[in-house]
Design an enzyme around this catalytic site. Structure first.
Site, PDB file in Angstrom:
ATOM      1  N   GLU A 152       0.881  -1.182   0.000  1.00 29.52           N
ATOM      2  CA  GLU A 152       0.000   0.000   0.000  1.00 29.52           C
ATOM      3  C   GLU A 152       0.909   1.219   0.000  1.00 29.52           C
ATOM      4  O   GLU A 152       1.433   1.606   1.044  1.00 29.52           O
ATOM      5  CB  GLU A 152      -0.892  -0.014   1.255  1.00 29.52           C
ATOM      6  CG  GLU A 152      -1.823  -1.207   1.346  1.00 29.52           C
ATOM      7  CD  GLU A 152      -3.022  -1.095   0.413  1.00 29.52           C
ATOM      8  OE1 GLU A 152      -3.341   0.031  -0.014  1.00 29.52           O
ATOM      9  OE2 GLU A 152      -3.634  -2.133   0.107  1.00 29.52           O
ATOM     10  N   CYS A 166      -2.240   9.461   2.402  1.00 30.17           N
ATOM     11  CA  CYS A 166      -1.828   8.814   1.155  1.00 30.17           C
ATOM     12  C   CYS A 166      -2.806   9.087   0.027  1.00 30.17           C
ATOM     13  O   CYS A 166      -2.415   9.198  -1.124  1.00 30.17           O
ATOM     14  CB  CYS A 166      -1.687   7.313   1.355  1.00 30.17           C
ATOM     15  SG  CYS A 166      -3.193   6.557   1.975  1.00 30.17           S
TER      16      CYS A 166
HETATM   17  P1  NAD Z   1       7.993   4.834   5.095  1.00 35.11           P
HETATM   18  O1  NAD Z   1       8.038   4.010   3.866  1.00 35.11           O
HETATM   19  O2  NAD Z   1       9.126   5.723   5.397  1.00 35.11           O
HETATM   20  O3  NAD Z   1       7.790   3.914   6.396  1.00 35.11           O
HETATM   21  C1  NAD Z   1       6.844   2.871   6.482  1.00 35.11           C
HETATM   22  C2  NAD Z   1       7.358   1.788   7.416  1.00 35.11           C
HETATM   23  O4  NAD Z   1       8.549   1.236   6.870  1.00 35.11           O
HETATM   24  C3  NAD Z   1       7.707   2.266   8.817  1.00 35.11           C
HETATM   25  O5  NAD Z   1       7.267   1.316   9.738  1.00 35.11           O
HETATM   26  C4  NAD Z   1       9.234   2.370   8.781  1.00 35.11           C
HETATM   27  O6  NAD Z   1       9.828   2.143  10.039  1.00 35.11           O
HETATM   28  C5  NAD Z   1       9.594   1.244   7.849  1.00 35.11           C
HETATM   29  N1  NAD Z   1      10.879   1.438   7.158  1.00 35.11           N
HETATM   30  C6  NAD Z   1      11.549   2.588   6.930  1.00 35.11           C
HETATM   31  N2  NAD Z   1      12.688   2.346   6.230  1.00 35.11           N
HETATM   32  C7  NAD Z   1      12.717   1.018   6.007  1.00 35.11           C
HETATM   33  C8  NAD Z   1      13.619   0.146   5.319  1.00 35.11           C
HETATM   34  N3  NAD Z   1      14.715   0.605   4.732  1.00 35.11           N
HETATM   35  N4  NAD Z   1      13.306  -1.165   5.257  1.00 35.11           N
HETATM   36  C9  NAD Z   1      12.193  -1.640   5.814  1.00 35.11           C
HETATM   37  N5  NAD Z   1      11.316  -0.866   6.488  1.00 35.11           N
HETATM   38  C10 NAD Z   1      11.572   0.446   6.584  1.00 35.11           C
HETATM   39  O7  NAD Z   1       6.633   5.652   4.990  1.00 35.11           O
HETATM   40  P2  NAD Z   1       6.118   6.803   5.933  1.00 35.11           P
HETATM   41  O8  NAD Z   1       6.940   8.026   5.754  1.00 35.11           O
HETATM   42  O9  NAD Z   1       5.934   6.288   7.310  1.00 35.11           O
HETATM   43  O10 NAD Z   1       4.652   7.048   5.318  1.00 35.11           O
HETATM   44  C11 NAD Z   1       4.389   7.922   4.280  1.00 35.11           C
HETATM   45  C12 NAD Z   1       4.219   7.186   2.968  1.00 35.11           C
HETATM   46  O11 NAD Z   1       3.271   6.152   3.107  1.00 35.11           O
HETATM   47  C13 NAD Z   1       3.675   8.080   1.870  1.00 35.11           C
HETATM   48  O12 NAD Z   1       4.348   7.800   0.676  1.00 35.11           O
HETATM   49  C14 NAD Z   1       2.220   7.661   1.772  1.00 35.11           C
HETATM   50  O13 NAD Z   1       1.608   7.911   0.533  1.00 35.11           O
HETATM   51  C15 NAD Z   1       2.296   6.221   2.076  1.00 35.11           C
HETATM   52  N6  NAD Z   1       1.026   5.740   2.576  1.00 35.11           N
HETATM   53  C16 NAD Z   1       0.299   4.870   1.839  1.00 35.11           C
HETATM   54  C17 NAD Z   1      -0.932   4.446   2.303  1.00 35.11           C
HETATM   55  C18 NAD Z   1      -1.784   3.497   1.524  1.00 35.11           C
HETATM   56  O14 NAD Z   1      -2.712   2.943   2.119  1.00 35.11           O
HETATM   57  N7  NAD Z   1      -1.529   3.258   0.271  1.00 35.11           N
HETATM   58  C19 NAD Z   1      -1.392   4.903   3.533  1.00 35.11           C
HETATM   59  C20 NAD Z   1      -0.611   5.788   4.248  1.00 35.11           C
HETATM   60  C21 NAD Z   1       0.606   6.185   3.778  1.00 35.11           C
END
Ligand code: NAD
Length: 468
Positions: A213, A247
């Site tokens: 997602e 998102c």
């Molecule tokens: P992110 O990708 O930075 O983090 C998401 C998760 O991944 C967190 O738990 C984080 O700790 C973990 N993470 C970070 N780096 C990692 C790595 N190298 N390897 C594995 N895991 C890692 O996202 P964010 O900044 O928390 O959220 C914002 C993003 O999420 C935006 O792009 C938004 O559009 C998207 N989003 C999508 C939805 C959806 O339902 N499609 C919903 C909400 C947010």
């Protein structure tokens, strides 16, 4: 938590599955009821923790966009679980008519759930509810950017469930990376497209099936002559809820050329009506951290430098001092394709506005860019609307509103291509976390037996009949 401990939790959950077997309807109902009760008991604490993590978020916003949608999703699963669990009869090929074919939806096992910070409750607990409804156990990895909320979620779920049923693992990117390397039975990742790529790579090591997602730039298209209260309210709600950190927020808007001036005026009016005290309004959410404030200010500087017009809407010069980490609702007019604001996902209260002349032009604009998570259309359900629906591809569409498609529990929610892979919510969510096991039971009279070696006349006849 070190890798070995995470692996040990996974093994304990796997062993518990083997000992306890597949949970029946009553057990699943009890787990969902437990989750609902735990959430409602911590409702106030969660709102306070989220507000502290964001530095400010209205408890009403948390209630409506996190608690209510989660409770509603749990209610949907409670209501439809029996039907979704039921085996499905399938068609039996003519030659084998005396047999029976059916599909059983078996729990996959242990579901991993990785969540972002922007809706830290709903994006953790709706996937969890789906996993439990489908009869699974789950390991969760909430975001490190909402430390108070993530710790509270861990305490809440530790009280409500034994660790071998639901476990919460806290930590940052390193822990996330280790989590995504676990040999889980399914992994649902919600987060950015760039981290999603890494997660998919890590999951591929163990062939862990994924639901991704992700994010992206969701367009909003306003039909000619449709700059009115309905479109302005819908757009403002989607763009500015949670400070634009959603998102499925409309990322940019395409307005008909004739409506450009009306749009500018009406958007400003609407923002002032929603948030009378500008960024210090109690309902206006702050930006999650200084890094994101700097990123958003960087987008605005870049747009200004490249000749776009940047208008702070409802800005109060005195407001910055008493409300840290806020960015005023901002319009960016005439930003070119070279501006970062037209390239990167904005994830903040900044709205670029571009114009179009024909619906074909709007369709081409959308199709020239990566497939978005959501597409919004404001206008009549006419030929133009149909064209847009037929000729663009996005995760979801919402007509004459924003974000509300996510609250339709019976609809799949998910992206396509760079905005995601697979979906949850609705029957699709339940199915994604179940293994569709096709079963065929041979009948007593088995014509296929006549076709075993040594082959003869009957085999020739069967081939001839089946290949007609
Ligand atoms: P992110 O990708 O930075 O983090 C998401 C998760 O991944 C967190 O738990 C984080 O700790 C973990 N993470 C970070 N780096 C990692 C790595 N190298 N390897 C594995 N895991 C890692 O996202 P964010 O900044 O928390 O959220 C914002 C993003 O999420 C935006 O792009 C938004 O559009 C998207 N989003 C999508 C939805 C959806 O339902 N499609 C919903 C909400 C947010």
């Amino acid at each position: 938590m070190p890798d070995v401990e995470m692996t040990a939790v996974l093994e304990r959950q796997r062993r518990a599955i083997l000992t306890a077997g597949t949970p029946d309807l009553a057990q699943r109902r009890a787990r969902l009821a437990g989750l609902r009760a735990a959430l409602l008991a911590r409702r106030g604490d969660l709102a306070r923790a989220i507000s502290a993590d964001f530095s400010h978020r209205s408890p009403h916003e948390t209630d409506l966009l996190e608690i209510v949608v989660t409770v509603q999703a749990i209610g949907y699963l409670q209501k439809h679980m029996r039907r979704l669990m039921r085996p499905q009869r399938r068609h039996v090929t003519l030659t084998y008519r005396s047999g029976r074919a059916w599909v059983e939806y078996q729990p996959k096992g242990v579901i991993g759930i990785m969540a972002p910070w922007n809706y830290p409750v709903a994006l953790t607990l709706i996937p969890l509810a789906t996993a439990l409804a489908a009869g699974n156990r789950a390991m969760l990895k909430p975001s490190e950017l909402t430390p108070r909320t993530s710790a509270l979620l861990r305490d809440m779920l530790t009280d409500a469930f034994p660790e071998d049923e639901v476990a919460v693992i806290l930590g940052g990117p390193e822990v996330g990376a280790a989590f995504s390397r676990l040999p889980l039975d399914h992994l649902l990742f919600t987060g950015s497209t760039s981290v999603g790529r890494k997660v998919m790579q890590a999951a591929s090591e163990n062939l862990v099936p994924l639901t991704l997602e992700l994010g992206g730039k969701s367009p909003a298209i306003i039909a000619r002559g449709q700059v009115n209260r309905r479109s302005m309210d819908g757009l403002t709600f989607g763009k500015l809820s949670n400070g634009g950190q959603t998102c499925v927020a409309p990322d940019y808007v395409l307005v008909h050329r004739d409506d450009f001036n009306a749009f500018r005026t009406r958007y400003e009016e609407t923002v002032r009506r929603f948030y009378p005290a500008g960024p210090t309004s109690p309902d206006y959410t702050a930006i999650i951290n200084d890094r994101h404030v700097a990123r958003l200010n960087g987008l605005l500087d870049d747009a200004r430098q490249k000749g776009a017009e940047v208008i702070l809407v409802g800005h109060r010069p005195d407001s910055a001092a008493n409300r840290p980490r806020t960015i005023a609702p901002t319009l960016v007019l005439n930003a070119g394709d070279d501006c970062a604001v037209m390239q990167d996902e904005i994830f903040g209260p900044i709205l670029p506005v571009r114009t179009y002349e024909t619906i074909d032009e709007a369709v081409s604009f959308v199709n020239a860019r990566p497939r978005p998570l959501a597409l919004y259309y404001f206008g009549e359900r006419d030929a133009e609307c149909e064209k847009l629906l037929a000729q663009t591809t996005s995760g979801n569409v919402c007509i004459n509103g924003t974000m509300m498609h996510v609250a339709q529990d019976d609809l799949p929610f998910g992206g396509i291509g760079p905005s995601g892979m697979g979906a949850y919510h609705g029957p699709e969510g339940f199915r994604a976390m179940s293994h569709a096991k096709g079963i065929y039971a041979q009948g007593r009279w088995n014509p296929a037996r006549l076709l075993h070696a040594p082959f003869g006349r009957l085999a020739k006849l069967a081939a001839r009949l089946n290949l007609r």
